[in-house]
Design a protein around this motif. Sequence first.
Motif, short mmCIF file in Angstrom:
data_model
loop_
_atom_site.label_atom_id
_atom_site.label_comp_id
_atom_site.label_asym_id
_atom_site.label_seq_id
_atom_site.Cartn_x
_atom_site.Cartn_y
_atom_site.Cartn_z
N VAL A 275 40.41 -5.34 5.89
CA VAL A 275 41.75 -5.37 5.31
C VAL A 275 42.47 -6.69 5.59
O VAL A 275 43.50 -6.99 4.96
N VAL A 276 41.95 -7.50 6.50
CA VAL A 276 42.53 -8.81 6.75
C VAL A 276 42.57 -9.64 5.46
O VAL A 276 43.44 -10.50 5.28
N ALA A 277 41.66 -9.37 4.54
CA ALA A 277 41.65 -10.07 3.26
C ALA A 277 42.94 -9.86 2.48
O ALA A 277 43.26 -10.64 1.57
N GLN A 278 43.69 -8.82 2.82
CA GLN A 278 44.96 -8.54 2.14
C GLN A 278 46.14 -9.32 2.74
O GLN A 278 47.29 -9.11 2.34
N GLY A 279 45.87 -10.21 3.68
CA GLY A 279 46.94 -11.03 4.24
C GLY A 279 47.87 -10.29 5.19
O GLY A 279 49.07 -10.58 5.23
N VAL A 280 47.33 -9.35 5.97
CA VAL A 280 48.16 -8.55 6.86
C VAL A 280 48.29 -9.14 8.26
O VAL A 280 48.99 -8.58 9.11
N ARG B 257 30.80 -6.87 13.02
CA ARG B 257 30.75 -6.78 11.55
C ARG B 257 32.04 -6.13 11.05
O ARG B 257 32.47 -5.10 11.58
N PRO B 258 32.70 -6.69 10.04
CA PRO B 258 33.98 -6.11 9.60
C PRO B 258 33.79 -4.80 8.86
O PRO B 258 32.75 -4.54 8.25
N THR B 259 34.83 -4.00 8.90
CA THR B 259 34.87 -2.79 8.09
C THR B 259 35.05 -3.18 6.62
O THR B 259 35.31 -4.34 6.29
N ALA B 260 34.95 -2.20 5.76
CA ALA B 260 35.36 -2.40 4.37
C ALA B 260 36.88 -2.54 4.32
O ALA B 260 37.60 -2.16 5.25
N ASP B 261 37.39 -3.11 3.26
CA ASP B 261 38.83 -3.20 3.04
C ASP B 261 39.34 -1.80 2.72
O ASP B 261 39.03 -1.22 1.68
N LEU B 262 40.12 -1.25 3.62
CA LEU B 262 40.53 0.16 3.50
C LEU B 262 41.47 0.41 2.31
O LEU B 262 41.75 1.57 2.00
N THR B 263 41.93 -0.64 1.65
CA THR B 263 42.74 -0.41 0.45
C THR B 263 41.88 -0.06 -0.75
O THR B 263 42.39 0.48 -1.74
N THR B 264 40.59 -0.37 -0.69
CA THR B 264 39.72 -0.15 -1.85
C THR B 264 38.55 0.77 -1.57
O THR B 264 37.92 1.29 -2.51
N GLY C 4 41.10 -6.81 17.95
CA GLY C 4 40.62 -6.84 16.58
C GLY C 4 41.69 -7.33 15.63
O GLY C 4 42.70 -6.64 15.45
N ILE C 5 41.51 -8.50 15.08
CA ILE C 5 42.49 -9.02 14.12
C ILE C 5 42.59 -8.03 12.94
O ILE C 5 41.59 -7.65 12.36
N GLY C 6 43.82 -7.63 12.65
CA GLY C 6 44.06 -6.67 11.56
C GLY C 6 44.12 -5.23 12.00
O GLY C 6 44.40 -4.34 11.18
N ASN C 7 43.92 -4.97 13.32
CA ASN C 7 43.80 -3.56 13.68
C ASN C 7 45.13 -2.82 13.80
O ASN C 7 45.14 -1.58 13.81
N THR D 1 38.10 6.81 7.23
CA THR D 1 38.52 6.07 6.05
C THR D 1 39.60 5.03 6.34
O THR D 1 39.66 3.99 5.67
N LEU D 2 40.44 5.27 7.35
CA LEU D 2 41.59 4.41 7.60
C LEU D 2 41.50 3.64 8.92
O LEU D 2 42.38 2.83 9.21
N GLY D 3 40.46 3.88 9.72
CA GLY D 3 40.39 3.27 11.04
C GLY D 3 39.54 2.02 11.09
O GLY D 3 39.66 1.12 10.28
N GLY D 4 38.66 1.99 12.10
CA GLY D 4 37.84 0.80 12.30
C GLY D 4 36.82 1.03 13.38
O GLY D 4 36.82 2.08 14.05
N PHE D 5 35.94 0.08 13.57
CA PHE D 5 34.85 0.22 14.53
C PHE D 5 35.39 0.42 15.95
O PHE D 5 34.94 1.32 16.67
#
Length: 347
Positions: free
Chosen positions: A86-91, A133-140, A173-176, A234-238
């Motif tokens: 989700v960091v790709a979303q600029g958060v 390894r990053p998670t998927a972007d949880l917005t998509t 974790g950046i974005g967590n 679905t909304l969390g992370g590693f």
Amino acid sequence: MPPLTPQPTPALFTSLASLQAACQNLPGPNTAAQQAIAVREATLTKPAGSLGQLEQLTTWLGGWQGRATPVLEQVLCLVFAGNHGVVAQGVSPWPPEVTAQMVHNFQSGGAAINQLARIAGANLQVVPVAGLRPTADLTTAPALSEADFLAAVQTGYHAVPEQCDLLCLGEMGIGNTTAAAALAAGLFGGAGTLWAGRGTGLDDAGVQHKAHVIDTALRTHAGALTNPLETARTLGGFELAAMLGATLAARHKHIPVLLDGYVCTAAVAPLAKLHPHGLAHTWLAHCSAETGHARLAKHLGLSPLLSLGLRLGEASGATLAVPLLRAALACHTGMATFAQAAVTERV
């Protein structure tokens, strides 16, 4: 401070159903130990209850350790690290490579948590989950596949040793904080504006954007939010899944746990949704400066020991609370009784 070396382990949780069963089959505290602590407490040279929460902390420690005289000889600080798509979303104002850089900093002894663990007399272990390894972007898409979620939970579960007197949990974790806020909203309801905070330094516009991203994730995964573990997947992370696993392992192994800030509290919240006393072996170390943390703590019925405006993560708040527990234990074990001190008791 070497990192934990991953070891091949048998699969504990082969499905979300098996994990849910483990989350609902939880031992309680040792009431005999708690009673013995209460009996001694009543004989010490002080008015009953005058040490307030220090007395409660001693009872909590002894009840979960199963000891009439609790100890804090083996204190472990576990920091789980993970990256977020989700960091790709600029958060976050920080790039994702900072996660790996900070893990190296932990391992080199240069972070705040290294200093705090040393002061607290705690052993520090850092666990990069899934190789960062990053998670998927949880917005998509779901942040984690079921297989990845179960593997991360198991990583956390197996990171907790059999011999441990107290576990301090934390993360990097950046974005967590975005994942944590989304998870809190998914579990307890409300729009992103209720749960989004500044994280590692967002301005007002950044917080508004973060709230919008959370709302998008909630809409994307609306069908998964009826099950706490599906919500976490679905909304969390590693690293959030690993903290859930570590907290579950601590319960099964009768180890009390100090929880850190917003991300840590959100990560373990599914346990409270799956069992009415799922977090009874935990104590919230502090209330962070993140907007949603106090709200989440209230939902979970957790009362923080400290409120210092921290928003660092890294188990910093949890480790800061260890000296308080050491003080509570020192009073309980070191004070004289009325008989020993020849002090007249209250009539």
